[in-house]
Structure formats: structure tokens, C-alpha cells
Scaffold this motif. Structure first.
Motif, PDB file in Angstrom:
ATOM      1  N   THR A  38     -12.052  -9.418  -3.215  1.00 43.98           N
ATOM      2  CA  THR A  38     -12.536  -8.555  -2.138  1.00 43.98           C
ATOM      3  C   THR A  38     -11.388  -8.211  -1.207  1.00 43.98           C
ATOM      4  OG1 THR A  38     -14.724  -9.589  -2.223  1.00 43.98           O
ATOM      5  CG2 THR A  38     -14.173  -8.365  -0.231  1.00 43.98           C
ATOM      6  N   ALA A  39     -11.230  -6.926  -0.893  1.00 47.29           N
ATOM      7  CA  ALA A  39     -10.170  -6.520   0.028  1.00 47.29           C
ATOM      8  C   ALA A  39     -10.469  -7.060   1.420  1.00 47.29           C
ATOM      9  CB  ALA A  39     -10.050  -5.002   0.059  1.00 47.29           C
ATOM     10  N   ARG A  40      -9.413  -7.360   2.187  1.00 45.65           N
ATOM     11  CA  ARG A  40      -9.571  -7.911   3.514  1.00 45.65           C
ATOM     12  C   ARG A  40      -8.465  -7.381   4.430  1.00 45.65           C
ATOM     13  NH1 ARG A  40     -10.268 -12.861   4.114  1.00 45.65           N
ATOM     14  NH2 ARG A  40      -9.180 -13.001   6.103  1.00 45.65           N
ATOM     15  N   THR A  41      -8.637  -7.558   5.720  1.00 47.57           N
ATOM     16  CA  THR A  41      -7.617  -7.160   6.682  1.00 47.57           C
ATOM     17  C   THR A  41      -6.437  -8.123   6.629  1.00 47.57           C
ATOM     18  OG1 THR A  41      -9.230  -6.162   8.189  1.00 47.57           O
ATOM     19  CG2 THR A  41      -7.108  -6.797   9.131  1.00 47.57           C
ATOM     20  N   VAL A  42      -5.228  -7.552   6.592  1.00 47.37           N
ATOM     21  CA  VAL A  42      -3.991  -8.335   6.614  1.00 47.37           C
ATOM     22  C   VAL A  42      -3.009  -7.663   7.571  1.00 47.37           C
ATOM     23  CG1 VAL A  42      -4.331  -9.094   4.223  1.00 47.37           C
ATOM     24  CG2 VAL A  42      -2.889  -7.100   4.706  1.00 47.37           C
TER      25      VAL A  42
ATOM     26  N   ILE B  51     -10.744  -3.669  10.680  1.00 49.67           N
ATOM     27  CA  ILE B  51      -9.925  -3.459  11.869  1.00 49.67           C
ATOM     28  C   ILE B  51      -9.883  -1.994  12.289  1.00 49.67           C
ATOM     29  CG2 ILE B  51      -7.735  -3.152  10.650  1.00 49.67           C
ATOM     30  CD1 ILE B  51      -6.609  -5.025  13.028  1.00 49.67           C
ATOM     31  N   LYS B  52      -9.874  -1.774  13.627  1.00 55.40           N
ATOM     32  CA  LYS B  52      -9.713  -0.443  14.210  1.00 55.40           C
ATOM     33  C   LYS B  52      -8.418  -0.316  14.989  1.00 55.40           C
ATOM     34  CE  LYS B  52     -12.305   2.494  14.369  1.00 55.40           C
ATOM     35  NZ  LYS B  52     -12.478   3.680  13.491  1.00 55.40           N
TER      36      LYS B  52
ATOM     37  N   SER C  79       2.354  -1.945  -2.426  1.00 58.52           N
ATOM     38  CA  SER C  79       1.392  -2.120  -3.495  1.00 58.52           C
ATOM     39  C   SER C  79       1.906  -3.257  -4.384  1.00 58.52           C
ATOM     40  CB  SER C  79       1.260  -0.807  -4.275  1.00 58.52           C
ATOM     41  OG  SER C  79       0.183  -0.828  -5.162  1.00 58.52           O
ATOM     42  N   PRO C  80       1.205  -3.716  -5.385  1.00 57.63           N
ATOM     43  CA  PRO C  80      -0.004  -3.132  -5.952  1.00 57.63           C
ATOM     44  C   PRO C  80      -1.303  -3.582  -5.289  1.00 57.63           C
ATOM     45  CG  PRO C  80       0.703  -4.961  -7.299  1.00 57.63           C
ATOM     46  CD  PRO C  80       1.747  -4.799  -6.228  1.00 57.63           C
ATOM     47  N   HIS C  81      -1.246  -4.531  -4.367  1.00 61.81           N
ATOM     48  CA  HIS C  81      -2.486  -5.069  -3.808  1.00 61.81           C
ATOM     49  C   HIS C  81      -2.976  -4.305  -2.582  1.00 61.81           C
ATOM     50  CE1 HIS C  81      -1.764  -8.322  -6.561  1.00 61.81           C
ATOM     51  NE2 HIS C  81      -0.622  -8.624  -5.968  1.00 61.81           N
ATOM     52  N   ALA C  82      -2.060  -3.698  -1.832  1.00 56.46           N
ATOM     53  CA  ALA C  82      -2.422  -3.024  -0.582  1.00 56.46           C
ATOM     54  C   ALA C  82      -3.151  -1.718  -0.858  1.00 56.46           C
ATOM     55  CB  ALA C  82      -1.181  -2.774   0.251  1.00 56.46           C
ATOM     56  N   ILE C  83      -4.129  -1.410   0.007  1.00 51.69           N
ATOM     57  CA  ILE C  83      -4.929  -0.196  -0.159  1.00 51.69           C
ATOM     58  C   ILE C  83      -4.544   0.858   0.868  1.00 51.69           C
ATOM     59  CG2 ILE C  83      -7.272   0.757  -0.146  1.00 51.69           C
ATOM     60  CD1 ILE C  83      -8.244  -2.050  -0.947  1.00 51.69           C
ATOM     61  N   GLU C  84      -4.577   0.485   2.153  1.00 56.48           N
ATOM     62  CA  GLU C  84      -4.252   1.430   3.208  1.00 56.48           C
ATOM     63  C   GLU C  84      -4.037   0.681   4.505  1.00 56.48           C
ATOM     64  OE1 GLU C  84      -7.628   3.954   3.120  1.00 56.48           O
ATOM     65  OE2 GLU C  84      -8.981   2.488   3.988  1.00 56.48           O
ATOM     66  N   ALA C  85      -3.335   1.321   5.450  1.00 57.91           N
ATOM     67  CA  ALA C  85      -3.137   0.783   6.792  1.00 57.91           C
ATOM     68  C   ALA C  85      -4.098   1.472   7.746  1.00 57.91           C
ATOM     69  CB  ALA C  85      -1.701   0.993   7.241  1.00 57.91           C
ATOM     70  N   LYS C  86      -4.588   0.735   8.749  1.00 61.72           N
ATOM     71  CA  LYS C  86      -5.561   1.272   9.685  1.00 61.72           C
ATOM     72  C   LYS C  86      -5.080   1.272  11.127  1.00 61.72           C
ATOM     73  CE  LYS C  86      -9.056   2.098   6.887  1.00 61.72           C
ATOM     74  NZ  LYS C  86     -10.272   1.260   6.947  1.00 61.72           N
TER      75      LYS C  86
ATOM     76  N   GLY D 276       5.238  -2.891  16.272  1.00 55.46           N
ATOM     77  CA  GLY D 276       5.430  -2.390  14.916  1.00 55.46           C
ATOM     78  C   GLY D 276       4.660  -3.104  13.834  1.00 55.46           C
ATOM     79  N   THR D 277       3.890  -4.140  14.184  1.00 55.70           N
ATOM     80  CA  THR D 277       3.066  -4.805  13.181  1.00 55.70           C
ATOM     81  C   THR D 277       1.952  -3.865  12.733  1.00 55.70           C
ATOM     82  OG1 THR D 277       3.539  -7.009  14.054  1.00 55.70           O
ATOM     83  CG2 THR D 277       1.545  -6.768  12.721  1.00 55.70           C
ATOM     84  N   VAL D 278       1.725  -3.809  11.435  1.00 59.40           N
ATOM     85  CA  VAL D 278       0.746  -2.905  10.841  1.00 59.40           C
ATOM     86  C   VAL D 278      -0.407  -3.726  10.264  1.00 59.40           C
ATOM     87  CG1 VAL D 278       0.355  -1.184   9.035  1.00 59.40           C
ATOM     88  CG2 VAL D 278       2.517  -1.190  10.320  1.00 59.40           C
ATOM     89  N   ALA D 279      -1.643  -3.265  10.483  1.00 54.76           N
ATOM     90  CA  ALA D 279      -2.821  -3.915   9.923  1.00 54.76           C
ATOM     91  C   ALA D 279      -3.516  -2.962   8.967  1.00 54.76           C
ATOM     92  CB  ALA D 279      -3.788  -4.329  11.028  1.00 54.76           C
ATOM     93  N   GLY D 280      -4.051  -3.523   7.902  1.00 56.24           N
ATOM     94  CA  GLY D 280      -4.765  -2.694   6.948  1.00 56.24           C
ATOM     95  C   GLY D 280      -5.498  -3.530   5.926  1.00 56.24           C
ATOM     96  N   ASP D 281      -5.913  -2.874   4.856  1.00 50.00           N
ATOM     97  CA  ASP D 281      -6.730  -3.514   3.830  1.00 50.00           C
ATOM     98  C   ASP D 281      -5.898  -3.831   2.598  1.00 50.00           C
ATOM     99  OD1 ASP D 281      -8.926  -3.134   5.502  1.00 50.00           O
ATOM    100  OD2 ASP D 281      -9.367  -1.169   4.628  1.00 50.00           O
TER     101      ASP D 281
END
Length: 329
Positions: free
Chosen positions: A281-285, A305-306, A255-262, A268-273
Motif C-alpha cells: 500500500t502506498a503511503r506518505t514519505v 498529506i496536503k 522511482s521505481p517505488h515513488a508515485i508523486e509528490a504532494k 526543501g523537504t518534499v512529501a509524497g506517496d
């Protein structure tokens, strides 16, 4: 919600500056492939994927009224982005594995019943306890282990249909309102959440509540791979991307910008919002070990992302009314 500095102190979070993000960007040039829609349709949404070849979701006609549901939607199976199967009305779908085996539910003998569907469309009801009012399959791994829920009285219980014991089911010692399995890994570990907690459990019901950073709130997991759990953490102080072990221990929050991982890739790379300045606007990172490694500036913020492929070269999800994937070149 607390200010960013207070949030970081409270949750023990890992902040990442915009400058860091710029220097940590990967060398990938992401190329989009929009998936096919069946003739006569103009809207589609991906629910589940094996992370490589197959995807399962719904296709139909776009609605112009809030909340914009897909009209006349039918369960749809994609193979490498091409439509290979549309299921009859009344069969609801949720996930698919690397053999193209789809899971979901259908109305059978007056009750919603968990089913599996072959890539050619053969539907088979999963074992059903007469004491249940309903059942539904939510997730499946490549081995064929299936997890879902069953209605028992006024509550939902977690159920597994193990691949190693065909024709059987197990009711696990987990129940509650809004009980939702969200993923299962190749070792048979299931993650999900109820109205009050996030959980990880094996096929025998040996489970753990996902730890939180305080005395309130809950963890919400969205993906598990090889025992690594990713999702989101929210409580009275705010929200954060979160990662746990298969024992439910909290590894890190961002945080403080990250919302959740999807999603989580094979390395081990993680993608989320996340919010990435200067956008509001939140985006995939993409993150690795808690550090932002690619803010994906060439991918629209409308992409949701799924999954990440095992080799981490492909990002799979939804974008503006149809499934799509982005491939690293």
C-alpha cells in the motif's frame, strides 16, 4: 507498465532501497492531532491550508455508498484545528491563506462566480467578465494573489485576481480541458495542469510547460514553494515523483517505488506517496534532494498529506474522515 529496472533506465530515475530508507530515517517522533468536527457531523475533508494556522475544507455526514461523498457538506474553516466558521450551502471552497481569507465560488445571479470569504464569513464576489459563463477561485497566497478559471465558450481559461491591483482580473494565455490550478507561491507563480500538460506561470502569463522525460505523458504539479515545483510524472512507461524549476525544467525524478509528490517544506523537504517494502500500500514519505529520509513508519498509510509547515515540524492532511496534523517532537 515496464519492470522496475526498465523504468529506471528509461526515466533516469533515482532508486532508493529499503535499507537506505532505514538508515536515513529522521529523529522525529510524530505526534497526531485530529482536528475538530462540528456538532452533528462525523466526516470532514481538508482541501487547502496555509501550512500553519488555517485550513479550509468540507464537513458533513459520512456516506455508506460508493463513492462515499460527504452528505450535507458545508464549507468549513479551521483555526489551529478548531472549527471557527461554517459557510452556507452553495458556497464551495478550495484554499485559504495566512490571514484566514478563503477562496472558492458561489452561485450569484444564476452563475457560479469566484468569491473570497473573510474569516468572519463575509463573502465578496471577485470581478467577473460578462462574457464568462462561470468563474471559480482555486488558490491564494499570503499576499492575496488569487488564481482560478473562467468558462469562455467551450473552454476554460486561467484567470488571476492580483492583490496588487484590487478590483481587476487578468485572463492569462492558457486554456484547455480539465484546466486546474493547484498551487501558488508567495512570488505569484502558479502551477497546475490541463488534460495534456502541466504548467508553471507568473501573474502576467509568462509561463512554461513542465518538461517530461520522454516524448509522451505529462507532468502533474501539486505544490510550489519559492519557485520549486513538485508533483508527479506519468507516461506509457509508468509513473514517478518529479521536481521542476520555475522555468519548467525537470530537476529529478524518483522511482521505481515513488508515485508523486504532494507538498514541499520551507527547507526543501518534499512529501509524497510511495510504496515502502514490505507493504503493498502506498503511503506518505519524506524526501530531500531525491533521497528518502523518512518513511514515516509510525504514521498510518491512511494519512494523505496536503502541506508541510515552513519549519518542517508539522505535516498536515487527511486521515480516515477528518483533517489531522502530525508534529515532530
Amino acid at each position: 507498465m515496464l519492470a522496475a529496472a526498465a523504468l529506471t533506465t528509461t526515466l533516469g530515475l533515482v532508486p532508493v532501497s529499503t535499507a537506505q530508507a532505514a538508515t536515513q530515517a529522521t529523529a522525529c517522533q510524530w505526534k497526531k492531532t485530529a482536528w475538530e468536527l462540528p456538532a452533528g457531523t462525523n466526516d470532514g475533508f481538508l482541501y487547502g491550508t496555509d501550512g500553519a494556522r488555517y485550513g479550509i475544507g468540507i464537513t458533513g455526514t459520512m456516506s455508506t455508498r460508493w463513492p462515499y461523498p460527504i452528505l450535507n457538506g458545508l464549507g468549513t474553516l479551521w483555526d489551529n484545528g478548531k472549527v471557527v466558521l461554517r459557510l452556507p450551502a452553495g458556497t464551495r471552497v478550495s484554499d485559504v491563506n495566512s490571514a484566514g481569507l478563503v477562496v472558492g465560488d458561489a452561485r450569484i445571479n444564476g452563475k457560479y462566480t469566484a468569491v473570497k470569504v473573510s474569516p468572519t464569513g463575509t463573502t465578496t464576489a471577485l470581478p467577473f467578465n460578462p462574457a464568462w459563463s462561470s468563474s471559480s477561485a482555486y488558490v491564494i497566497n499570503n499576499a492575496g494573489d488569487i488564481a482560478g478559471v473562467a468558462g469562455v465558450g467551450t473552454k476554460n481559461v486561467l484567470v488571476v485576481w492580483p492583490a496588487g491591483a484590487p478590483g481587476t482580473y487578468r485572463e492569462l494565455p492558457l486554456s484547455g480541458d480539465l484546466l486546474t490550478p493547484t498551487d501558488i507561491d508567495e512570488q505569484g507563480r502558479i502551477v497546475g495542469y490541463t488534460a495534456s500538460l502541466g504548467f508553471v506561470t507568473d501573474l502576467n502569463g509568462q509561463g512554461h510547460t513542465l518538461a517530461t522525460s520522454g516524448t509522451s505523458g505529462k507532468g502533474t504539479p501539486f505544490a510550489i514553494r519559492d519557485g520549486r515545483v513538485v508533483g508527479g510524472l506519468d507516461d506509457s512507461t509508468g509513473y514517478a515523483e518529479a521536481e521542476w524549476t520555475d522555468q519548467g525544467s525537470l530537476v529529478r525524478t524518483i522511482s521505481p517505488h515513488a508515485i508523486e509528490a504532494k507538498a514541499i517544506g520551507g527547507n526543501g523537504t518534499v512529501a509524497g506517496d510511495s510504496f515502502v517494502a514490505p507493504s503493498t500500500t502506498a503511503r506518505t514519505v519524506l524526501w530531500r534532494d531525491g533521497v528518502l529520509v523518512d518513511s514515516l513508519p509510525t504514521i498510518p498509510d491512511s494519512f494523505q498529506i496536503k502541506a508541510i509547515s515552513t519549519d518542517e515540524k508539522t505535516l498536515i492532511g487527511n486521515e480516515l474522515g477528518r483533517p489531522a496534523n502530525y508534529t515532530c517532537s
